[in-house]
Every structure is written in C-alpha cells, then in structure tokens.
Design an enzyme around this catalytic site. Structure first.
Site, mmCIF file in Angstrom:
data_model
loop_
_atom_site.group_PDB
_atom_site.id
_atom_site.type_symbol
_atom_site.label_atom_id
_atom_site.label_comp_id
_atom_site.label_asym_id
_atom_site.label_seq_id
_atom_site.Cartn_x
_atom_site.Cartn_y
_atom_site.Cartn_z
ATOM 1 N N ASP A 177 109.824 93.850 9.529
ATOM 2 C CA ASP A 177 110.270 94.257 10.868
ATOM 3 C C ASP A 177 110.771 93.005 11.592
ATOM 4 O O ASP A 177 109.984 92.169 12.037
ATOM 5 C CB ASP A 177 109.101 94.914 11.623
ATOM 6 C CG ASP A 177 109.564 95.536 12.938
ATOM 7 O OD1 ASP A 177 110.497 94.968 13.560
ATOM 8 O OD2 ASP A 177 109.019 96.568 13.345
ATOM 9 N N ASN A 220 121.757 104.818 7.151
ATOM 10 C CA ASN A 220 121.545 105.761 8.260
ATOM 11 C C ASN A 220 122.858 105.963 9.010
ATOM 12 O O ASN A 220 123.884 105.375 8.655
ATOM 13 C CB ASN A 220 120.432 105.247 9.184
ATOM 14 C CG ASN A 220 120.766 103.882 9.739
ATOM 15 O OD1 ASN A 220 121.743 103.710 10.443
ATOM 16 N ND2 ASN A 220 119.960 102.880 9.395
HETATM 17 N N1 CTP Z 1 113.843 96.824 13.865
HETATM 18 C C1 CTP Z 1 113.873 95.626 13.200
HETATM 19 N N2 CTP Z 1 113.492 95.554 11.893
HETATM 20 C C2 CTP Z 1 113.099 96.663 11.225
HETATM 21 C C3 CTP Z 1 113.059 97.894 11.888
HETATM 22 C C4 CTP Z 1 113.438 97.942 13.224
HETATM 23 O O1 CTP Z 1 114.241 94.618 13.813
HETATM 24 N N3 CTP Z 1 112.766 96.568 9.961
HETATM 25 C C5 CTP Z 1 114.235 96.864 15.293
HETATM 26 C C6 CTP Z 1 115.488 97.660 15.562
HETATM 27 O O2 CTP Z 1 116.645 96.827 15.508
HETATM 28 C C7 CTP Z 1 115.241 98.182 16.947
HETATM 29 C C8 CTP Z 1 113.739 98.319 17.036
HETATM 30 O O3 CTP Z 1 113.220 97.503 15.998
HETATM 31 O O4 CTP Z 1 115.648 97.278 17.952
HETATM 32 C C9 CTP Z 1 113.195 99.696 16.904
HETATM 33 O O5 CTP Z 1 113.646 100.240 15.697
HETATM 34 P P1 CTP Z 1 112.969 101.569 15.147
HETATM 35 O O6 CTP Z 1 113.558 101.883 13.793
HETATM 36 O O7 CTP Z 1 113.047 102.604 16.209
HETATM 37 O O8 CTP Z 1 111.473 101.051 15.057
HETATM 38 P P2 CTP Z 1 110.390 101.139 13.970
HETATM 39 O O9 CTP Z 1 109.383 100.103 14.339
HETATM 40 O O10 CTP Z 1 110.987 101.030 12.608
HETATM 41 O O11 CTP Z 1 109.750 102.546 14.229
HETATM 42 P P3 CTP Z 1 109.936 103.963 13.512
HETATM 43 O O12 CTP Z 1 108.615 104.230 12.910
HETATM 44 O O13 CTP Z 1 110.268 104.901 14.629
HETATM 45 O O14 CTP Z 1 111.037 103.821 12.501
#
Ligand code: CTP
Length: 414
Positions: free
Chosen positions: A309, A213
């Site tokens: 996550d 990304n």
């Molecule tokens: N994050 C993480 N591990 C992942 C994805 C995200 O620790 N596999 C953490 C990021 O470092 C950030 C927060 O979660 O601090 C939010 O990331 P984001 O990508 O916005 O969240 P997602 O839960 O992946 O939501 P989205 O569906 O918007 O991608």
C-alpha cells in the site's frame, strides 16, 4: 477556482500577415465561446489572408485595422485597447512584426497598441518559414522580445504551407490556450513541488493478459493540469491511460503497482504535496508467466500476492509540513470508508467519490468529491473533473498555509 478562467477576460488578438492567420480564426471563435471579450486588430498584410469580416463575425466585435479611422475616439483606439487588455496575443506573429516590435516601432495600430501595453500582458506566437525563423536576425529579435518581457510561444516543427519541414508552424491552439489559462490562474502554488499519481495499474498474468481496473486517469491528469496552471512544479506518475501528457508537467509512466511504488517512493520525499488519485491494484498474480498461457494448460485459479500500500507507506514516513491526500473510489458507505482510510493511512485529506453512478468516478467526465478530513466532511458540487481539481487545489493551498505559514506569502496575484 476553475469555473471558467476565460469568462470576462479582455483579450486583444493581433493578427499579422502569415498564412497561419486562418488558424487564428478558430482560436477567436473558441475564446468567444469561452465568454472572453475578444478584440481583433489586423495589420494590412493580415487582411490579404483573412477578411476582417471573418474575425468580426467570430468575435462579435468590430475589427480594428487602422490607426486613423473616422472620429477622434477611434484615433485613441490603441490606448483604449492596450489599457483594458488582460492579454495581448499576437498570432500569427510574422518575422516583420517581430522585427518592428524588437525595434520599438509604432507605425500601425497593432505595433502602437503593443507599445502602449504592459509588456507582461504580451504573448507572441511566431509563424513563418523555418529558414526565416532560424535566421540570426529573427533569433536576435526573439531574444530582444524576451528581454522586453514578452512571452513567446515557440512555433512547432513539421510540414509547413510552403512544403518545407522545420520549425516555424504556428503553435497548436491546445498549447496556447493552456498557457493562457495559466496566465489567468492565481499563482498560489508557485514554487511548490506537487506529486500526482493517476490511472490504473496493470498486473501481468502473462505477456498477453493482465488484471486491472476501470480508472481512466482523467481525475489525476486534471489535478496535474490544475496544479501546473497555478505555478506548481508537477510530477505526474501515471499508469497506462489514453490521455495526452499535460503541458509543463513531468510525466513518469509506469505499468504495475510495484513500478508505481518504486517511482512514488523515490520522488515523494522532495514534494510538499502528494495527491494519490491512482487506482492502484491491491493484488498481482503471484506468478507472471514468461510465455502466453495456453488454455489447455491453464489452471482454474490465479493465485494472487498482495501489492504494497503505497499511500500507507507515505503516511508512515510523512515529514512535517508535507500534505498527503488520498482518493477512494467507493460504492457503499462512502463517508465511513473515507474516515477509516484517512486515519489508517495518516492523511491530511481524502477525496471520496461514488463509483455507483455513471456520471461520477471511473471514466466519467465529471465528478463529485466528498472531502473527508480531521475537520469533518465537505461535499463539493458535481462539476467537470478539471473544476473538481481546482476546488481540491484550493483546499491544498489552504492546508499549505496552515502547515507552513510562509506559504501565505506566495504571490497570488500574477
Ligand atoms: N493506494 C495505494 N496503494 C495501494 C492501494 C491504494 O497507494 N496498494 C492508494 C490509492 O492511490 C488511493 C488510496 O490508497 O489514494 C485509497 O485506495 P483504495 O483502493 O480505495 O484503498 P484500499 O486501502 O486499497 O482499500 P480497499 O479495501 O477499499 O481497496
């Protein structure tokens, strides 16, 4: 915090006789641009390398060169300079001036000023031939200067003006400036272990290709820098970025989300504060090919597997007193997404930023954070990422004080 740490600071720069004196002209120029009040004191030997006029023009102030200038007021210059200085930076510091300072001599304006100053305000940046630097007499003097409470910024190793290699080159301005910034910052995170993640992750398809990304890592690196400046012990777990390692910070480099997961989980438990600024890839290719995939043999689709996550896992095992902060890069319904992720991941706070524009979020130099917590939403000003980091860290300090009141006894005046 962090608007401009140098503005209004009174910095006495003591220049001594070393070829590196010309480099310090650039330092003085930069400090003046940062709105510090710079007063330059030169020894007689320093005047052989750079003229006082150069430093006067760059600092915008008269350069002091002698103890016994005309007028009674001038003869008290050393007391005046010493009393008012926030920092007395001796750069370059020759072997000779270090010997004088170690012996407590006061036979010119610079050495007299140092004796009249608070030792904790004195910063010495040695520069000399590497054999002179390694000489036991110089090393003994260095040890004495440390005992006296002076800070030493050690010279770098490399090729010197005398065409010899070794340790003795004046430290780089980036390092010196960062150390000064730390001196001018409140030490309200002293003794606090802070884990920061930064940058993107790369999910390999084959040895040549990956999914990633746009994250540049700038926001996370700024947080790590800001926390170190405020006295924290900082671990920065970073995905691939083009940024130089921040001074004083323990840098752990990772590539994929799984590597970041393993590093974060092995280190987070020891840290009171975890700030997850990294843009972790949510998916990885299900198969990672050992050899480069040829286009004739390639499938039309790449099957993806979900990455764990990391932040969610941290939220599940968060220990009492730990402060957990997430980031969210969003282009739509910023605050709604912030609230949702705050609750889902059991966070103390989430910093949401808009990636829809060109001057916030990914790759930008500046950012605007919307801080979402149980107590509501706070929108911070649109400022540089380092400034954003400072404002976020102010909230971290506040939160630490709430969750462990002993934290409020941390010294914030140093
Ligand atoms: N994050 C993480 N591990 C992942 C994805 C995200 O620790 N596999 C953490 C990021 O470092 C950030 C927060 O979660 O601090 C939010 O990331 P984001 O990508 O916005 O969240 P997602 O839960 O992946 O939501 P989205 O569906 O918007 O991608």
């Amino acid at each position: 915090m962090e608007a401009n740490l140098f503005a209004g600071k009174r910095i006495v720069v003591g220049v001594t006789g070393s070829i590196a004196a010309f480099k310090v002209a650039g330092w003085v120029s930069d400090l003046a641009k940062e709105e510090a009040q710079v007063m330059v004191v030169m020894t007689t030997a320093a005047e052989r390398f750079v003229t006082p006029l150069t430093f006067a023009a760059l600092s915008g102030n008269t350069v002091h060169t002698t103890m016994f200038a005309d007028g009674a007021a001038e003869s008290m210059a050393h007391i005046e300079l010493a009393r008012e200085a926030d920092c007395l930076l001796i750069a370059p510091a020759s072997a000779d001036v270090m010997a004088k300072l170690a012996a407590g001599l006061a036979d010119d304006l610079l050495t007299t000023t140092v004796l009249a100053a608070n030792p904790a305000a004195v910063v010495v940046c040695p520069a000399m031939n590497s054999r002179m630097y390694a000489h036991p007499a110089t090393q003994r003097n260095l040890a004495i200067l440390r005992q006296l409470g002076y800070a030493i910024i050690e010279p770098a190793t490399g090729m010197m003006a005398c065409k010899e290699e070794g340790q003795g080159r004046l430290a780089e301005w980036e390092e010196v400036k960062e150390r000064l910034a730390r001196r001018f910052s409140p030490q309200d995170l002293r003794g606090v272990r802070v884990l920061v993640t930064a940058g993107p992750t790369r999910e390999a398809i084959d040895p040549a290709r990956y999914i990633s990304n746009r994250s540049s890592g700038k926001m996370g690196y700024a947080i790590a820098r800001g926390a170190w400046r405020r006295g924290a012990e900082v671990v920065l777990i970073s995905g691939p970025t083009a940024l130089p390692p921040p001074l004083g910070v323990k840098l752990v480099k990772v590539t994929s989300a799984m590597e970041m997961h393993d590093s974060v989980l092995s280190l987070a438990d020891d840290c009171q504060v975890v700030i997850k600024a990294a843009a972790v890839a949510d998916f990885r290719p299900e198969v990672r090919h050992r050899h480069k995939v040829k286009k004739e043999q390639a499938a039309d689709e790449i099957r993806l597997a979900k990455n764990p996550d990391i932040l969610f896992t941290l939220g599940q095992c968060k220990r009492p007193g730990q402060v957990l902060i997430g980031f969210a890069a969003e282009s739509d319904d910023l605050l709604g997404e912030g609230r949702r992720k705050l609750a889902k991941k059991n966070l103390d706070l989430i910093a949401v930023n808009d990636i829809g524009g060109s001057d916030t979020g990914f790759e930008a130099e500046s950012n605007q954070l919307h801080l979402v917590s149980a107590s509501g939403v706070e929108t911070l000003p649109h400022v540089s990422k380092l400034h954003c980091a400072g404002l976020l860290l102010d909230r971290v300090v506040q939160r630490l004080t709430e969750v462990s009141p002993a934290a409020s006894s941390r010294d914030s005046s140093a």
